[in-house]
Design a protein around this motif. Sequence first.
Motif, short mmCIF file in Angstrom:
data_model
loop_
_atom_site.label_atom_id
_atom_site.label_comp_id
_atom_site.label_asym_id
_atom_site.label_seq_id
_atom_site.Cartn_x
_atom_site.Cartn_y
_atom_site.Cartn_z
N UNK A 127 1.88 4.63 8.42
CA UNK A 127 1.82 5.74 7.48
C UNK A 127 0.58 6.60 7.72
N UNK B 210 -0.82 7.13 10.50
CA UNK B 210 -0.54 7.94 11.69
C UNK B 210 0.39 9.09 11.34
N UNK B 211 1.34 8.83 10.48
CA UNK B 211 2.24 9.90 10.05
C UNK B 211 1.48 11.01 9.35
N UNK B 212 0.58 10.64 8.45
CA UNK B 212 -0.21 11.65 7.75
C UNK B 212 -1.10 12.41 8.73
N UNK C 40 -5.82 10.92 1.85
CA UNK C 40 -4.65 10.03 1.82
C UNK C 40 -4.70 8.97 2.91
N UNK D 288 -4.56 5.19 1.66
CA UNK D 288 -3.38 4.41 2.01
C UNK D 288 -3.77 3.10 2.72
#
Lengths: 468, 468
Positions: A1, A3-5, A101, A105
């Motif tokens: 997650x 990495x996604x952000x 974030x 996270x």
Amino acid sequence: MMYGYFRANRHHQRVVFDVFYRNNPSGNGYVVAAGLEQVVWYLHHLSFGEEELTYLRGLGLFSEEFLDMLRDFRFSGDVYAVPEGTIVFPNEPLVRVEGPICEVQLLESAMLAFINHQSLIATKAQRIVDAAATAPGKVGPVIEMGLRRAQNIDASVFGARAAFIGGCQGTSNVQAGQCFDIPVMGTMGHSWIQSFPSELDAFRAYADTFPDATVLLIDTYDVLKSGIQNAITVAKEMEAQGRKLLGVRIDSGDLAYLSKHVRRVLDDAGLTYVGIVASSDLDEWTIRDLIIQGAAITSWGVGTKLITSYDTPALGGVYKLVAQERDGQMTPSIKVSENANKVTNPGKKKVLRFTVNGHASADLIALDHETFDISKPLELFDPVHTYKRKVIRNYEVEELLVPVYLEGKLVYELPNLKDIRRHVESGLALFSKEILRPIQPHIYHVDLSKALWELKQRLLHEWRPDEA
Amino acid sequence: MMYGYFRANRHHQRVVFDVFYRNNPSGNGYVVAAGLEQVVWYLHHLSFGEEELTYLRGLGLFSEEFLDMLRDFRFSGDVYAVPEGTIVFPNEPLVRVEGPICEVQLLESAMLAFINHQSLIATKAQRIVDAAATAPGKVGPVIEMGLRRAQNIDASVFGARAAFIGGCQGTSNVQAGQCFDIPVMGTMGHSWIQSFPSELDAFRAYADTFPDATVLLIDTYDVLKSGIQNAITVAKEMEAQGRKLLGVRIDSGDLAYLSKHVRRVLDDAGLTYVGIVASSDLDEWTIRDLIIQGAAITSWGVGTKLITSYDTPALGGVYKLVAQERDGQMTPSIKVSENANKVTNPGKKKVLRFTVNGHASADLIALDHETFDISKPLELFDPVHTYKRKVIRNYEVEELLVPVYLEGKLVYELPNLKDIRRHVESGLALFSKEILRPIQPHIYHVDLSKALWELKQRLLHEWRPDEA
């Protein structure tokens, strides 16, 4: 997650997450919050070394830019939390984290493991210590003795710490003793007795080794025919040297029956000062019943059932997004669920505890910016059955969440373990016995402020699945 | 106790201790032994640094001579153990330690914590994996996802390792992945979805981030009205780019009902290849019943119930003195108890597994020096109900305990985790389905050799409490 952000170039977006739990463990009416010190330790040390980066690179999932970001990682956000030892209730934020974030996270899993585990064991310990306190007269101390049955070493060491917060007076775990300055206590095992030519030899050798803390394990062969007789012999020899036998320990058989007999035999020998330690698969219910049956036990060694919180071995704490920056504005966020009980309380919040004449009257989860004029009566209402209302007057109010990190900087002085224990005791003193009952307790009021309740209703009704 | 032995000048006396357990967890018929690698790691690193010595000195209990001995401490004894992944039964020695009493005693607590914890979780994982294998057709893999509910970090990391031994195919615990080369698997959390303006945006961003491992969480808002529709949109977009959506995940609601609906909707959209991952408080019983009800689930994410072995959160392994040197002679030792079930098996022992035509017929706990002529029939008898006898012929025999340390030197090559898993599978293949049944299993025969049985009877009858 993370990495996604990062890829979505959203990793700097500010968000707020809450840690809270939904159900009390073991049928209890509350939880003793614990684990914050470990969260602080984690935040302090959280970084990615070359070994970790090499491993992550090897997974073939991440860009070098992302790994560079991890290399420079340090937590830059804010953490508010209830101090360790605070008495808390379902749905109350125990930790509130605000920051970018990507950082916020990352903390989820480890932070939950710390808080869930230590709060669980502190709560279980408090239940067991409360059971021991049902004894008439002098209350027997509870000693944590679960190392060999703990779910690995961290569970034993931090479990011993949490058990101390929950009121245990010592531990047999020497590493926990060293790490957290918890009194270490212990006796011999059966193998000590077996390893000597006779029980009496074994007792004498032990008394000689620990003259000021001699506790003799008397059930290796036969408590009444052998163990207590040899213990009395040694106690008399100690008296002749001007010393006193501290206690005997019974680790098998019927503890009520045996302890009463042992007490009588000791008293008849003029050894009224010798204590009786009991162990053997004890928990809060067995201790209660042994006391009801008049067991003459002066201290309790509790292992497996405490160190694993055997009847409820997990606290279901969760970490939920409650607000996020949108167009430069911190905006409340809600998690809807088919299960109404799982709908989150949106927004950046605080928790207030209202007391009237030293008695806790209710807790209120409110939006962070709300203020209350304590000179005026306050109407509280049940967030589900809203017709249930109550008005409180002449109340005092305490804010439970305190700042721990601000902009990545630790601003909180970690209290020592004895102060944490005192905080539990003063916290419990606010609540009625009915709320503290170990089974089917009276449910303490945790309400939502009107503003929070309205915000929640609005977000629930605004949301349409077909627009999601 | 170490100090006591030291003061009695007995610390060099050689002894033998066994690790064994008495009851299987979760109603199972066996245990998957695990934790030996951690025991080896512990023995390798076991020493007392100045910090520990300073702490111990500060307790005011120990002499400087004793602390000097600790400073030079290193394990010099022998360890025999069943390899990790061996299928074992109550009362069988899993580890046998021989050496100077001071050293051997010290190992007790940590070694038990390692073996008890990892064996417990490996066994629970095997139960859950077996449940998933009741599905008709292709068996859905089980993924360990319990970090946030584990009893602290060691429990999560070594628990993930044990879960892999028990047949899980991956973990969401990245640290465990790094430490033990376990495949790491994961999906987004609900907060990922919440943090985007819409569910569809969130799905697209994730698919873009992990194009080869896209699993979309479809229950944040509404599985059927929203989640699966958006997932199909993204799957079609991926197809247009020559890629394939790996799966969707459902984490709430009725998993049987929802998975069947989702399967139909996916199939109707031509997406028969998309898997359905289920999670949400799963254990072996829920998985079994979901399969019975035709749930269209292709893989299982299991958290709390696995990582804590929720229904039985402790394995009661113990460490018992079974022999000690007396007058230069290794002499069997017995621990008597009121509870007949708790009387130990004396002497230095081995464990033999007899197989006939590739089927395990019985295990035999025998004295270490005993030999068996496999060309002759062997009569086995129940150690409690001795009239129950059976004769085996044409058997093969395997010795379960293998040397790990000899005179303090590691002589065992630690297998890798995949080989350990294969050892579980080949071990299970020896046993009938009745013995492997998850509830009320047929009890596998674990007998005592005639020589061991006679030794035990002799020691039991020789012993007199009034002489103890």
